[in-house]
Design an enzyme around this catalytic site. Structure first.
Site, PDB file in Angstrom:
ATOM      1  N   SER A 107       0.770  -1.160   0.054  1.00  0.00           N
ATOM      2  CA  SER A 107      -0.051  -0.075   0.001  1.00  0.00           C
ATOM      3  C   SER A 107       0.689   1.180   0.082  1.00  0.00           C
ATOM      4  O   SER A 107       1.719   1.326   0.725  1.00  0.00           O
ATOM      5  CB  SER A 107      -0.705  -0.032   1.323  1.00  0.00           C
ATOM      6  N   GLY A 108       0.529   2.091  -0.939  1.00  0.00           N
ATOM      7  CA  GLY A 108       1.439   3.293  -1.060  1.00  0.00           C
ATOM      8  C   GLY A 108       2.648   3.362  -1.819  1.00  0.00           C
ATOM      9  O   GLY A 108       3.456   4.185  -1.809  1.00  0.00           O
ATOM     10  N   THR A 112      -1.803   2.231  -8.005  1.00  0.00           N
ATOM     11  CA  THR A 112      -2.808   2.983  -8.753  1.00  0.00           C
ATOM     12  C   THR A 112      -2.110   4.172  -9.703  1.00  0.00           C
ATOM     13  O   THR A 112      -2.457   4.170 -10.618  1.00  0.00           O
ATOM     14  CB  THR A 112      -3.428   3.876  -7.746  1.00  0.00           C
ATOM     15  N   ASN A 157      -1.000   5.486   3.292  1.00  0.00           N
ATOM     16  CA  ASN A 157      -1.226   6.166   1.874  1.00  0.00           C
ATOM     17  C   ASN A 157      -2.556   7.029   2.112  1.00  0.00           C
ATOM     18  O   ASN A 157      -3.472   6.558   2.523  1.00  0.00           O
ATOM     19  CB  ASN A 157      -1.483   4.964   0.804  1.00  0.00           C
ATOM     20  N   SER A 160      -5.329   5.384  -0.647  1.00  0.00           N
ATOM     21  CA  SER A 160      -5.192   4.169  -0.726  1.00  0.00           C
ATOM     22  C   SER A 160      -6.408   3.453  -1.263  1.00  0.00           C
ATOM     23  O   SER A 160      -7.669   3.499  -0.608  1.00  0.00           O
ATOM     24  CB  SER A 160      -4.892   3.351   0.897  1.00  0.00           C
ATOM     25  N   SER A 161      -6.172   2.685  -2.133  1.00  0.00           N
ATOM     26  CA  SER A 161      -7.320   1.809  -2.810  1.00  0.00           C
ATOM     27  C   SER A 161      -7.585   0.665  -1.953  1.00  0.00           C
ATOM     28  O   SER A 161      -6.613  -0.144  -1.484  1.00  0.00           O
ATOM     29  CB  SER A 161      -6.890   1.196  -4.157  1.00  0.00           C
ATOM     30  N   GLY A 387       0.112  -6.316  -3.259  1.00  0.00           N
ATOM     31  CA  GLY A 387       1.116  -7.030  -3.391  1.00  0.00           C
ATOM     32  C   GLY A 387       1.020  -7.838  -1.737  1.00  0.00           C
ATOM     33  O   GLY A 387       0.156  -7.847  -1.084  1.00  0.00           O
ATOM     34  N   GLU A 389       0.871  -8.734   1.666  1.00  0.00           N
ATOM     35  CA  GLU A 389       0.671  -7.582   2.700  1.00  0.00           C
ATOM     36  C   GLU A 389       0.994  -8.462   4.276  1.00  0.00           C
ATOM     37  O   GLU A 389       0.383  -9.425   4.403  1.00  0.00           O
ATOM     38  CB  GLU A 389      -0.828  -7.151   2.766  1.00  0.00           C
TER      39      GLU A 389
HETATM   40  N1  LIG Z   1       5.285   7.741 -10.101  1.00  0.00           N
HETATM   41  C1  LIG Z   1       5.001   8.672  -9.110  1.00  0.00           C
HETATM   42  N2  LIG Z   1       5.283   9.915  -8.982  1.00  0.00           N
HETATM   43  C2  LIG Z   1       5.013  10.862  -8.320  1.00  0.00           C
HETATM   44  N3  LIG Z   1       4.139  10.370  -7.110  1.00  0.00           N
HETATM   45  C3  LIG Z   1       3.800   9.087  -6.729  1.00  0.00           C
HETATM   46  C4  LIG Z   1       4.136   8.136  -8.008  1.00  0.00           C
HETATM   47  N4  LIG Z   1       3.754   6.883  -7.510  1.00  0.00           N
HETATM   48  C5  LIG Z   1       3.097   7.155  -6.429  1.00  0.00           C
HETATM   49  N5  LIG Z   1       3.074   8.405  -5.957  1.00  0.00           N
HETATM   50  C6  LIG Z   1       2.601   9.167  -4.629  1.00  0.00           C
HETATM   51  O1  LIG Z   1       2.142   8.142  -3.871  1.00  0.00           O
HETATM   52  C7  LIG Z   1       1.181   7.837  -3.359  1.00  0.00           C
HETATM   53  C8  LIG Z   1       0.511   6.583  -3.129  1.00  0.00           C
HETATM   54  O2  LIG Z   1       0.541   6.095  -4.587  1.00  0.00           O
HETATM   55  P1  LIG Z   1      -0.582   5.049  -4.646  1.00  0.00           P
HETATM   56  O3  LIG Z   1      -2.163   5.616  -4.684  1.00  0.00           O
HETATM   57  O4  LIG Z   1      -0.619   4.717  -6.243  1.00  0.00           O
HETATM   58  O5  LIG Z   1      -0.469   3.680  -4.029  1.00  0.00           O
HETATM   59  P2  LIG Z   1      -1.086   2.552  -4.131  1.00  0.00           P
HETATM   60  O6  LIG Z   1       0.184   1.334  -4.569  1.00  0.00           O
HETATM   61  O7  LIG Z   1      -2.039   2.178  -5.076  1.00  0.00           O
HETATM   62  O8  LIG Z   1      -1.543   2.253  -2.609  1.00  0.00           O
HETATM   63  P3  LIG Z   1      -2.889   1.540  -2.286  1.00  0.00           P
HETATM   64  O9  LIG Z   1      -2.295   0.018  -2.373  1.00  0.00           O
HETATM   65  O10 LIG Z   1      -3.020   1.957  -0.770  1.00  0.00           O
HETATM   66  O11 LIG Z   1      -3.753   1.687  -2.925  1.00  0.00           O
HETATM   67  C9  LIG Z   1       0.394   8.701  -4.622  1.00  0.00           C
HETATM   68  O12 LIG Z   1      -0.738   9.320  -3.883  1.00  0.00           O
HETATM   69  C10 LIG Z   1       1.416   9.839  -5.007  1.00  0.00           C
HETATM   70  O13 LIG Z   1       1.318  10.961  -4.050  1.00  0.00           O
HETATM   71 MG   LIG Z   2      -4.012   2.228  -5.044  1.00  0.00          MG
END
Ligand SMILES: Nc1ncnc2c1ncn2[C@@H]1O[C@H](COP(=O)(O)OP(=O)(O)OP(=O)(O)O)[C@@H](O)[C@H]1O
Ligand SMILES: [Mg+2]
Length: 1107
Positions: A107-108, A112, A157, A160-161, A387, A389
């Site tokens: 997460s984070g 996404t 996050n 977070s999704s 992934g 967890e």
């Molecule tokens: N390539 C990137 N460039 C800039 N910032 C990023 C990038 N990827 C992620 N982030 C930052 O990290 C934060 C978390 O990313 P994201 O929501 O995609 O995580 P996630 O893997 O989907 O988490 P979760 O599993 O909780 O959904 C985003 O809100 C953004 O601020």
């Molecule tokens: Mg996500």
């Protein structure tokens, strides 16, 4: 020319982990760190992309970057998510291979974001057009909607999704998007009722309360205050960097773009509101006769509002919270619910309601974005799922178990597909297949999913079993059945080796996942798997008039009562994972492994331990090993030859034969051991990265030499070119200079020539002029001489002619005299002696006669001055005398016609002429005016009858005059009457006599020489009238008045003649003072009449207009 580059160029660390030497966890993490510190957040493991979350926006997602990566080979540029997206898109479009992009990570970690980057890249490079753009827009806009309902702020996050998402994007044969299908997995619905400390509920709740208009909130019976809702945790209601109100607008807009009807949006919001209301329903215990507590709704207000919102009968819902109907074998039994059960039921309802609403949203979005065309589609799937967890201290529960199971499956697919691909490539390339040593996790998958003795199957069995079922009974079951499994560990296992393992609590079991060991706490497994919602509640929901609500609870339909238990959560998930795996297996996989560098959500921090943890659980080192199992590196012959041809003289600079032969020559020349590489059909396979690096090293050294050579040649070329340029320039400059010098010289010669030319021309011209002048003078002299000569000749001739004429005349005279003498002598005898005198007299008489008759033309008017001219000189004296006599005669004749009065008038005129002619300028204008005398017609005018009768004598003159006032020089009108003995001044209006002066008292009259009508009547000093002073008057008939006064003076024997003094300055006696009256010529501005002005006590000035 397009420059071929390679991933190997300008590498920071190694861009592809497959080339990592030595390969171990530490070097792996070091490499990641090294790259992360240099802003290289992407690293490859073969075709897998590792993505580090930079936690800040990097300038690597610009449209220019999109263009840079577009249509480039995967290993051509430095690692980037765009390279993967491009590779996937191109092989989908060009090779007709369905693709899937599997994005995993904690997460984070940025899954996404990565999925959005992939989608936006594909959207940017695929076709364009109105319809295509609409589809793209709808696909992209589905993200904000799902994120609002499925994402929440967590400790890890802020966005977070809380669900897994798989999206199939469908393309037509050209590669234009047609639509898509979204599948969702495992929404974390427990969050609806309870959130861990520091976390929030799903975004939509906060967005609705912050962003909806007052009107909307009123309709939804909501209050803007978060604290009013039990389901909303308050400690992080406002998240930094999140603008809920703005997000709400974005979501509404996105829903509109995706195709939600306004009524649908409203329904969705009503259900969200209902969840909030539901959370506020509280229960209290009510004791019953049987000793059990029964729950009752505490404050019915929220219940009422919720029921109104959804159109549910309040009593039905109220009852559903207090009783539970159990049906068994066609029997219905109603049991009461205690308070705890009521709360459980309420939360179960809220969770179910929300998760079903979420699934409905996904279905609804799918309806909008589904591809219209029925033709076969190419598909690109994007999987954004958690992934592995793993929570520390064994806090892993049912959800983590399920997620990790999913990841095991994904790893299996990865192994399967990677190895399959590898194998296929080897076969394709005709390389001998050597068995690869790798860990196959199928055994772990089997432990979990096996239908007979898998953990999930056992959980289901336990849940469905009659009797008391608890988490502990479930663990017991596991302990019995899975005891022998090599990847299952439990303290109470029959397997005695864990009996003393204190890291393994009694209520837990441990699974050795492919990525490591994970400890699961069994608490809640049964409940979560059951996911129970009392039928009474679903029936109550079905009774709602709210159509969406009814739709969400179809099992509540009494007509479709199904006594079978609904499938368990575990079963459902396993099934959906099964479907997903099948789906993925048909596609070409592309992996993105996301890693978060730190727990603080900040940029620039790389926490080794955290990354190590993730690398381990994502099984990345394992990934590298699988990837490197056969040959670490492969490259098409052409690229290989192109890259290393400079290492061998035979291949440098150009190899003419087939590329494969060239590579063979090259490698032999470089003395690379033959076991280090294998020749495929189109590619060279290099077993060890070290070999590649050696080649790279040699290439770099060689490039330096080449660079020197190129530099040398370039410098030579540059200097030569420069020299040639200088030379050419010098020629040009010299040419220009010469031209300039010649031009100057020419100009000088030209001007000198001109000067000389002009001098010579001048000199010549002067010569000619002189010559011409001389000739002219000669001609003039000749002319003069000729003229004189001619003159002399002419005069001589004239003189001669005159002489001749005189002589002829003299001859003629003499001849005439002679003839006359002859005639006289001849005729003397015929004439008497006095005949001559008679002829003479006769002639004279005739002449006189003619003369007198000529005088007859003269008129009788005395005014006529004409007189014929004298005809003969001898009549001169007579002619003058005759004229005089004739004039006197005709005057006498004229006078003879006069009557007595007319005579008197003329006499007066004559007198006037005597007085004024050539003395006063007014006179000439009076000559033609007849002297009328009585201008007032005093006899006839009845107005003056009284005045007339007052006059003793005949009035000789009656006129209107102006009496000048000495004080201001202004005139006042008076009637002026003159008789033989006196003159009278009377008032003009009344006719009253103002002054009557006997003429003997009048001493003199003064007038000016000018054309004015002023006159002063001066009285004799000492006379009776003198006491009043002299009169200064003005009249238009001045000449007549003065003439008349003068005439009376001359005709009266008893009086002296009145003196008439004509001068431009005279004194007038006004009572005591003598005032000087002075006449001056004024300008034409004075008008026609003279104006009198008093200048001072002694001076009256009369300005008379110039004539
Ligand atoms: N390539 C990137 N460039 C800039 N910032 C990023 C990038 N990827 C992620 N982030 C930052 O990290 C934060 C978390 O990313 P994201 O929501 O995609 O995580 P996630 O893997 O989907 O988490 P979760 O599993 O909780 O959904 C985003 O809100 C953004 O601020
Ligand atoms: Mg996500």
């Amino acid at each position: 020319m397009e420059v071929k580059t390679s991933l190997l160029d300008n590498m920071i660390g190694v861009g592809d982990m497959v080339l990592l030497e030595p390969l171990n966890e530490d070097s792996f993490i070091m490499n990641l760190r090294n790259r992360f510190d240099h802003n290289e957040i992407y690293t490859y493991i073969g075709s897998v992309v590792i993505s580090m979350n930079p936690y800040r926006s990097l300038p690597i997602y610009t449209p220019q970057k999109v263009e840079e990566y577009r249509n480039r080979n995967f290993y051509e540029l430095s690692p980037h998510i765009y390279a993967l997206a491009d590779e996937a898109y191109r092989s989908l479009r060009d090779q007709d291979k369905d693709q899937c992009i599997l994005i995993t990570g904690e997460s984070g970690a940025g899954k996404t974001e990565a999925s959005k980057l992939v989608m936006s890249y594909v959207a940017a490079v695929c076709g364009k057009g109105q319809e295509v753009n609409k589809v793209k827009e709808q696909l992209l806009q589905s993200n904000p909607v799902l994120e609002a309902f499925g994402n929440a702020k967590t400790m890890r996050n802020d966005n977070s999704s809380r669900f897994g998402k798989y999206m199939d994007i469908e393309f037509d044969f050209k590669g234009d998007p047609l639509g898509g299908v979204i599948s969702n997995y495992l929404l974390e619905k427990s969050r609806v009722c309870k959130q861990p400390r520091g976390e929030r509920n799903f975004h939509i709740f906060y967005q609705l309360l912050s962003g909806a208009s007052d009107d909307t909130l009123m309709k939804l019976k909501l209050d803007r205050d978060f604290s009013k809702y039990n389901y909303l945790s308050l400690d992080s209601a406002n998240v930094n960097g999140l603008d809920d109100a703005a997000s709400f607008r974005t979501v509404r807009n996105a829903m509109q773009i995706v195709g939600f009807m306004e009524a649908e949006v409203q329904s969705v919001l009503e259900l969200v509101a209902a969840v909030l209301k539901l959370g506020n329903i509280e229960f209290k215990p009510e004791s019953r006769v049987n000793g059990f507590d029964e729950s009752r709704v505490k404050d019915k207000n929220d219940l009422k509002e919720m029921c109104e919102l959804l159109g549910i009968e309040q009593s039905v819902l109220e009852r559903a919270f207090s009783y539970r109907t159990v049906e068994a074998k066609m029997e219905k039994m109603s049991t009461t619910l205690n308070v705890a059960q009521a709360y459980y039921a309420r939360d179960a309802l809220a969770k179910n309601l929300y998760s079903r609403l979420f699934s409905w949203l996904v279905t609804r979005i799918n309806e909008s974005i589904k591809a219209q065309a029925k033709t076969r589609h190419k598909v690109m799937g994007v999987l954004d799922i958690y992934g592995f967890e793993i929570f520390e201290e064994g806090d892993n529960s049912f959800e983590q178990f399920i997620i990790n199971y999913c990841n095991e499956k994904l790893q299996q697919i990865f192994i399967e597909l990677t190895l399959r691909e590898e194998q296929e490539e080897y076969i394709r390339e005709d390389i001998e297949w050597t068995n690869i040593e790798y860990f196959n996790n199928a055994v772990i998958c089997d432990l979990i999913e096996n239908n007979q003795n898998g953990i999930l199957a056992m959980l289901d069995e336990e849940c469905l079993r009659p009797g008391t079922v608890t988490d502990d009974t479930f663990l017991d079951k596991l302990n019995t059945i899975c005891a022998e499994h090599q990847h299952f560990e439990s303290r109470l296992n029959k397997n005695s080796k864990f009996l003393t393992d204190h890291s393994l609590p009694h209520s837990c079991f441990r699974i050795q996942h492919y990525a490591g060991k994970v400890l699961y706490r069994v608490e809640g497994f049964v409940d979560k798997n059951n996911d129970l919602l009392y039928r009474d509640l679903s029936q109550a929901m079905y009774k709602a008039t709210h159509s969406l609500m009814r739709q969400l609870f179809p099992e509540g339909n009494p007509a479709k009562v199904n006594l079978k238990r609904p499938p368990t959560a575990g079963f459902q998930f396993k099934a959906s994972v099964g479907v997903l795996m099948k789906n993925l297996q048909t596609k070409n996989p592309n992996y993105i492994r996301c890693i978060k560098p730190n727990d603080k959500k900040v940029a620039h921090i790389f926490t080794d331990s955290l990354v190590c943890h993730q690398v381990r659980y994502l099984g990345l080192v394992e990934n590298v090993r699988v990837r490197r199992a056969g040959y670490a590196f492969r490259q098409p012959y052409e690229s290989c030859l192109e890259r290393y041809k400079m290492l061998c003289k035979k291949t440098w600079p150009q190899w003419r034969g087939p590329a494969r032969d060239g590579v063979e020559v090259l490698l032999t020349d470089c003395s690379v051991p033959t076991e280090e590489f294998a020749y495929g059909r189109s590619k060279i396979f290099i077993r060890n990265p070290r070999t590649l690096f050696t080649l790279e090293e040699r290439r770099r050294a060689c490039l330096e030499d080449l660079a020197t050579l190129i530099q040398k040649i370039y410098r030579g070329w540059k200097s030569r070119t420069h020299f040639l340029l200088l030379k050419k320039s010098q020629v040009v400059v010299a040419a220009w200079y010469r031209r300039y010098a010649q031009q100057n010289k020419y100009q000088k010669i030209k001007s000198a020539t001109l000067v000389m030319q002009s001098f010579i021309r001048g000199w010549k011209a002067r010569n000619i002029l002189r010559q011409l002048k001389y000739e002219k003078r000669c001609k003039e002299a000749v002319t003069t001489i000729a003229a004189y000569w001619h003159g002399t000749q002419a005069r001589r001739e004239l003189r001669r002619l005159k002489e001749e004429a005189r002589r002829k005349h003299a001859v003629a005279v003499i001849w005439a005299y002679w003839l006359g003498l002859q005639v006289r002598r001849e005729y003397r005898k015929f004439f008497r002696a006095n005949a001559g005198k008679k002829i003479y007299d006769f002639t004279i008489q005739r002449i006189m006669q003619k003369y007198f008759l000529g005088l007859k033309t003269t008129t009788m008017s005395p005014m006529d001055n004409t007189w014929p001219a004298k005809p003969y000189g001898f009549l001169e004296g007579a002619h003058t005398q005759l004229r005089r006599i004739f004039h006197l005669w005709r005057c006498k004749k004229y006078r003879g016609q006069f009557t007595e009065e007319k005579k008197a008038v003329y006499e007066e005129k004559l007198e006037a002429s005597e007085i004024f002619k050539d003395k006063k300028a007014l006179y000439p204008s009076s000559v033609s005016q007849p002297f009328k005398g009585d201008y007032l017609e005093i006899q006839k005018n009845p107005k003056y009858q009284k005045l007339n009768s007052a006059m003793e004598e005949k009035v000789l003159l009656a006129d209107l005059v102006n009496k000048i006032n000495r004080a201001n020089g202004k005139g006042s009108p008076r009637l002026f009457l003159l008789t033989k003995s006196n003159f009278v001044l009377a008032d003009q209006k009344t006719g009253q006599v103002k002054a009557s002066v006997p003429l003997p008292d009048l001493a003199s009259v003064s007038v000016s020489t000018q054309s004015d009508g002023f006159f002063a009547l001066k009285l004799k000093e000492g006379s009776a009238s003198a006491s009043k002073g002299d009169f200064l008057l003005s009249s238009e008939h001045l000449i007549e008045i003065i003439t008349k006064l003068h005439r009376i003076g001359t005709t009266a024997a008893d009086r002296d003649q009145i003196n008439i003094d004509i001068s431009d300055e005279f004194l007038v006696q006004f009572k005591q003072d003598k005032v000087c009256v002075k006449f001056i010529q004024g300008g034409p501005k004075n008008g026609n009449s003279a104006a009198c002005k008093r200048k001072n006590n002694r001076l009256l000035e009369v300005s008379v207009p110039s004539p």
